[in-house]
Design an enzyme around this catalytic site. Sequence first.
Site, PDB file in Angstrom:
ATOM      1  N   SER A 561      49.461 -85.371 -81.298  1.00 62.18           N
ATOM      2  CA  SER A 561      48.477 -84.626 -81.564  1.00 62.18           C
ATOM      3  C   SER A 561      47.153 -84.827 -80.259  1.00 62.18           C
ATOM      4  O   SER A 561      47.818 -84.120 -79.229  1.00 62.18           O
ATOM      5  CB  SER A 561      47.600 -84.987 -82.879  1.00 62.18           C
ATOM      6  N   ASP A 642      53.351 -77.176 -88.364  1.00 63.09           N
ATOM      7  CA  ASP A 642      52.246 -77.522 -87.971  1.00 63.09           C
ATOM      8  C   ASP A 642      51.496 -76.451 -87.482  1.00 63.09           C
ATOM      9  O   ASP A 642      51.573 -75.856 -86.377  1.00 63.09           O
ATOM     10  CB  ASP A 642      52.423 -78.380 -86.731  1.00 63.09           C
ATOM     11  N   HIS A 674      52.275 -81.439 -89.317  1.00 64.34           N
ATOM     12  CA  HIS A 674      51.876 -82.194 -87.955  1.00 64.34           C
ATOM     13  C   HIS A 674      52.291 -83.610 -88.042  1.00 64.34           C
ATOM     14  O   HIS A 674      52.410 -84.211 -87.048  1.00 64.34           O
ATOM     15  CB  HIS A 674      50.421 -82.197 -88.123  1.00 64.34           C
TER      16      HIS A 674
END
Length: 715
Positions: A561, A642, A674
């Site tokens: 991320s 995602d 994600h």
Amino acid sequence: MTLTATKFTPEVMLSAPRRSPGVPNPAGTLALYSVSTYSFHDHKKTAQIRILDIASGDSQSLVEEAGASEPVWLSDDEVIYLKSGGSGSTTLIVQRVGSPEAPAYEAGSIKGPISNLKVKKLADGTVALACSALATRDGHLVNPATEKKAHSSAKVYTTLFVRHWDAWNTQNSSSIFYGALEKKDGQYSLSGDALTNALAGTPLSSPVPPFGGTGDFDIGPEGLVFVAKDPELNDAMYTKTDLYFVPLKTFTESAPAAPRIIKTPGLEGYSNSPVFSSCGRKVAFTRMRSNQYESDKPRLLVVPDINNPDAVEEFYTTPDGEGGWDARPESILWSHDDATLYVTAEDHGRTLIFQLPSTPSDAGTSLPTPIATPDGSVSTFHLLPATDGNDTLFVTTTSLVDNSCYSTTHPHANTYTVISSASKHGRSFGLSRASVSSITFPATSSDGGYDVHALVVRPSTFSPGSGKKYPLCMLIHGGPQGAWLDAWSTRWNPAVFAEQGYVVVCPNPTGSTGYGMALQDGITGDWGGRPYRDLEACWEWVVGGNMPEVDADRAVALGASYGGFMINWIQGQPLGRKFKALACHDGVYSTLNQWTTEELFFPIHDFEGTIEENRAAYEKWDPARFIDQWATPQLIIHSELDYRLPITEGLAAFNVLQAKKVPSKLLVFPDENHWVLKHENSLVWHREVLGWINKYSGVEDEQQLVEQAKELTLE
């Protein structure tokens, strides 16, 4: 826990039993929890609902059947849970504890899937029940299994929010349903055999997706409180959620009163964690100030009388509006006498329980103090019956070496007693607290004025003073407003890397939570600035003689991320040349693409404006600006579901690396979001990630030498 491992591997971690937080019964004698286990041999998961004897620490199975979930106590010896059935229905099942002669029975059936079950016993003996479920625009319960299927898959939108997290948005929304369980002839049954939508006829939705659950609402003798997004603001652009109160007396009302908003002038951000007091008249909750900052500091508030919702009081107010407690309160619990609040908050790599007086006037300016809990971080906590007038808490914690620990904590004495550790404090995994430590190092002189904290995990075979060197594995957390905590994870577990033969360093640089808002907010508009320099300072401190066991010539770095953004940023910066290999999971290739995300308030805040208003900020911290410098071997991992960071971010980075002939590899998961949540996918993730870094760090060669030595010994 029957598993005992001589080495902590991905297979061991992923197949180990996973316990839910424990919940005590009203008498405080038993705790209820669920446990699931995955078998890579049979390729399936099994689950149980279990009962723990708090005095002895012994446990026994209560329910073991497919589709059983979300158990809660009805009384000291009765449990209700959900069981999914045919055609998408859900059955409420009641099971008596310790009475094998009393079979489980149905208390009601709901014609659709429900979740987030909560109950509360009322004064007349009935049990109020609330849960969440999808509802149509006219308030009816949605059952996807029986919905009419469209002939086309087309989706048409004319306004923002088109998709969220891992799903395309529809006109259906989450709603809170309530009902009452009445006991007749010794058995509970759902009154009217139906639930009522508390939000029907309103534009409100709760729990708030994608992560909202039981913490978004609470049941009291006066009714329901819940948080919901402001329907006047666009969900993609704003974070504002308000607290509402629905008065209910019997929980059988078929036409509830309209929800009443709890006003908090000056605070316009997320509202969270509403909880009724023990007496049922007061409500404590948290609220943020900014309506476009998802990680703003939550303020602690109380409604002294829920029937007067306009009278809200805030703790630790200051004239400048910043608030006197520089922490982020999360979960809240009232004491038995309602005189004390127990609140969780992050603090230097841990989640702790703090206590404070329950009224702002009594709290004054004396800041909350933490109470003693086991090593690691608190997951949940509940009240046990008072002893000698003093509160006792039943606490669930995890740590970097222990995946589940139940204990009792005594705030008045500031002591705790461990009841049960699922992994025997890590021994079942071959882990121990001796492998865990932390370091603190100064920021670069150009930034100055603050220190940076990092958690460190060493191999279980590490021997101080032996002279053996281990390659450095630097893990960079996501968020960016997040932190590495002394807590268990099955997605990014530092011990998995350490047991491969690395010294793992997990820095919490600028942007991290749990170290005060100045450090956290320092990342705003500075994504590749101070955080990057903090990581450089970490590198220099570790390799500058402070950790002689580290082999800097074989270092690797990984992140996901925002951590994935940082990996791509490092690729184009001098620090990137100091690592032998990099791994980027669902990272940002170009900040100019941030408007492909779903929650647009995120880039608006962190880049201080829309891309139209402040394009220079998006360009300044764009990793793609520096692709001419990309040279370190890199693994790219991305998931097609995602929607926070679309798959094209991973593809673009991989395409650049391949075109430049930089050693690179792409791992794609079409069915993950994600995070990588499925057991089999997670095992592949770990094998690919460890295989990649081990190849370039030389750990792979070391492992082969060990295996060859074993073969020679056998011969």
